[in-house]
Scaffold this active site. Sequence first.
Site, PDB file in Angstrom:
ATOM      1  N   PHE A   1      17.846 -32.180  47.800  1.00 32.57           N
ATOM      2  CA  PHE A   1      17.797 -31.787  48.797  1.00 32.57           C
ATOM      3  C   PHE A   1      17.764 -32.788  49.665  1.00 32.57           C
ATOM      4  CE2 PHE A   1      14.535 -30.854  52.621  1.00 32.57           C
ATOM      5  CZ  PHE A   1      15.359 -29.836  52.716  1.00 32.57           C
ATOM      6  N   HIS A   2      16.959 -33.383  49.818  1.00 31.07           N
ATOM      7  CA  HIS A   2      17.383 -34.652  50.780  1.00 31.07           C
ATOM      8  C   HIS A   2      18.573 -35.306  51.158  1.00 31.07           C
ATOM      9  CE1 HIS A   2      12.575 -35.132  52.038  1.00 31.07           C
ATOM     10  NE2 HIS A   2      12.747 -34.786  50.689  1.00 31.07           N
ATOM     11  N   SER A   3      18.663 -35.530  49.765  1.00 36.02           N
ATOM     12  CA  SER A   3      20.280 -35.744  50.584  1.00 36.02           C
ATOM     13  C   SER A   3      21.043 -34.959  51.141  1.00 36.02           C
ATOM     14  CB  SER A   3      20.855 -36.202  49.154  1.00 36.02           C
ATOM     15  OG  SER A   3      22.077 -36.524  49.232  1.00 36.02           O
TER      16      SER A   3
END
Length: 136
Positions: A41-43
Amino acid sequence: MGKIYPSLSEEHKSAIDQAKGELRAFITEKQCAPLVLRLAFHSAATFDVNTKTGGPFGTMKLKSEQNHGPNVGLDTAVELLEPIKQKFPLVSYGDFYMMAGIVAVESTGGPQITFNPGRTVCAFQYRLNQTGWTVN
Protein backbone atom coordinates in the site's frame (compact mmCIF):
# COMPACT_ATOMS: atom_id res chain seq x y z
CA MET A 1 -8.65 1.30 -24.64
CA GLY A 2 -7.24 -0.38 -21.55
CA LYS A 3 -3.76 -0.18 -20.18
CA ILE A 4 -1.10 -1.92 -22.25
CA TYR A 5 1.35 -4.05 -20.32
CA PRO A 6 4.80 -5.00 -21.58
CA SER A 7 5.48 -8.38 -23.12
CA LEU A 8 7.52 -10.67 -20.91
CA SER A 9 9.79 -13.54 -21.83
CA GLU A 10 8.80 -17.04 -20.78
CA GLU A 11 11.72 -16.97 -18.33
CA HIS A 12 10.37 -13.78 -16.75
CA LYS A 13 6.85 -15.24 -16.52
CA SER A 14 8.26 -18.35 -14.89
CA ALA A 15 10.21 -16.25 -12.37
CA ILE A 16 7.01 -14.38 -11.47
CA ASP A 17 5.09 -17.62 -10.95
CA GLN A 18 7.87 -19.08 -8.82
CA ALA A 19 8.22 -15.89 -6.76
CA LYS A 20 4.47 -15.80 -6.18
CA GLY A 21 4.57 -19.39 -4.91
CA GLU A 22 7.44 -18.65 -2.54
CA LEU A 23 5.72 -15.50 -1.31
CA ARG A 24 2.52 -17.42 -0.62
CA ALA A 25 4.34 -20.06 1.42
CA PHE A 26 6.41 -17.47 3.30
CA ILE A 27 3.56 -15.10 4.12
CA THR A 28 1.39 -17.99 5.29
CA GLU A 29 4.15 -19.51 7.41
CA LYS A 30 5.29 -16.25 9.01
CA GLN A 31 1.74 -14.86 9.32
CA CYS A 32 3.00 -11.49 8.10
CA ALA A 33 0.22 -10.61 5.64
CA PRO A 34 -0.73 -7.31 7.36
CA LEU A 35 2.85 -6.03 7.28
CA VAL A 36 3.37 -7.09 3.66
CA LEU A 37 0.07 -5.52 2.60
CA ARG A 38 1.10 -2.28 4.32
CA LEU A 39 4.36 -2.33 2.35
CA ALA A 40 2.48 -2.72 -0.92
CA PHE A 41 0.00 0.00 0.00
CA HIS A 42 2.68 2.52 0.98
CA SER A 43 4.55 1.75 -2.22
CA ALA A 44 1.47 2.27 -4.40
CA ALA A 45 0.05 5.22 -2.46
CA THR A 46 2.51 7.61 -4.03
CA PHE A 47 0.61 7.51 -7.34
CA ASP A 48 -0.81 10.89 -8.38
CA VAL A 49 -3.81 10.48 -10.67
CA ASN A 50 -3.52 14.05 -11.98
CA THR A 51 0.12 13.90 -13.08
CA LYS A 52 0.29 10.11 -13.61
CA THR A 53 3.50 10.07 -11.55
CA GLY A 54 4.63 8.08 -8.54
CA GLY A 55 3.31 4.66 -7.81
CA PRO A 56 4.66 1.22 -7.10
CA PHE A 57 8.12 1.27 -8.61
CA GLY A 58 10.18 -0.30 -5.84
CA THR A 59 11.43 2.78 -4.03
CA MET A 60 10.43 1.25 -0.69
CA LYS A 61 13.68 -0.71 -0.82
CA LEU A 62 15.55 2.57 -0.22
CA LYS A 63 16.44 3.42 3.39
CA SER A 64 15.50 7.05 2.79
CA GLU A 65 11.99 5.94 1.82
CA GLN A 66 11.72 3.49 4.72
CA ASN A 67 12.71 6.23 7.17
CA HIS A 68 10.03 8.64 5.94
CA GLY A 69 7.47 9.15 8.73
CA PRO A 70 4.47 7.17 7.42
CA ASN A 71 6.77 4.33 6.31
CA VAL A 72 8.46 3.75 9.66
CA GLY A 73 8.52 0.03 10.42
CA LEU A 74 8.35 -1.06 6.80
CA ASP A 75 12.07 -1.80 6.85
CA THR A 76 11.05 -5.00 8.65
CA ALA A 77 8.89 -6.05 5.69
CA VAL A 78 11.64 -5.19 3.21
CA GLU A 79 14.17 -7.22 5.22
CA LEU A 80 11.80 -10.18 5.55
CA LEU A 81 11.12 -10.29 1.81
CA GLU A 82 14.64 -9.55 0.55
CA PRO A 83 15.92 -13.18 0.61
CA ILE A 84 13.03 -14.20 -1.64
CA LYS A 85 13.51 -11.20 -3.93
CA GLN A 86 17.19 -12.04 -4.38
CA LYS A 87 16.23 -15.41 -5.90
CA PHE A 88 14.34 -13.64 -8.70
CA PRO A 89 16.47 -10.91 -10.29
CA LEU A 90 14.20 -10.74 -13.34
CA VAL A 91 11.35 -9.51 -11.15
CA SER A 92 11.59 -5.77 -10.44
CA TYR A 93 11.19 -4.51 -6.89
CA GLY A 94 8.02 -2.70 -7.94
CA ASP A 95 6.49 -5.90 -9.26
CA PHE A 96 7.76 -7.91 -6.31
CA TYR A 97 6.25 -5.63 -3.66
CA MET A 98 2.92 -5.40 -5.51
CA MET A 99 2.82 -9.16 -6.01
CA ALA A 100 3.57 -9.64 -2.29
CA GLY A 101 0.62 -7.39 -1.44
CA ILE A 102 -1.67 -9.38 -3.71
CA VAL A 103 -0.49 -12.64 -2.16
CA ALA A 104 -1.09 -11.16 1.30
CA VAL A 105 -4.71 -10.38 0.40
CA GLU A 106 -5.30 -13.76 -1.21
CA SER A 107 -3.61 -15.75 1.58
CA THR A 108 -5.93 -14.26 4.17
CA GLY A 109 -9.08 -15.28 2.33
CA GLY A 110 -9.44 -12.21 0.17
CA PRO A 111 -10.36 -12.29 -3.51
CA GLN A 112 -8.08 -13.44 -6.29
CA ILE A 113 -6.46 -10.34 -7.77
CA THR A 114 -5.10 -10.08 -11.30
CA PHE A 115 -1.41 -9.23 -11.29
CA ASN A 116 0.00 -7.29 -14.24
CA PRO A 117 3.82 -7.33 -14.18
CA GLY A 118 6.15 -4.99 -15.98
CA ARG A 119 7.05 -2.22 -13.52
CA THR A 120 10.52 -0.80 -13.60
CA VAL A 121 12.43 0.79 -10.75
CA CYS A 122 11.80 4.52 -10.45
CA ALA A 123 14.84 6.79 -10.36
CA PHE A 124 13.37 9.13 -7.76
CA GLN A 125 10.98 9.09 -4.82
CA TYR A 126 7.63 10.73 -4.22
CA ARG A 127 6.64 11.89 -0.78
CA LEU A 128 3.29 12.86 0.59
CA ASN A 129 3.43 16.04 2.64
CA GLN A 130 0.77 18.39 3.94
CA THR A 131 0.48 20.23 0.63
CA GLY A 132 0.55 17.21 -1.67
CA TRP A 133 3.13 15.08 -3.45
CA THR A 134 6.69 16.23 -3.87
CA VAL A 135 9.56 14.71 -5.83
CA ASN A 136 12.74 13.99 -3.89
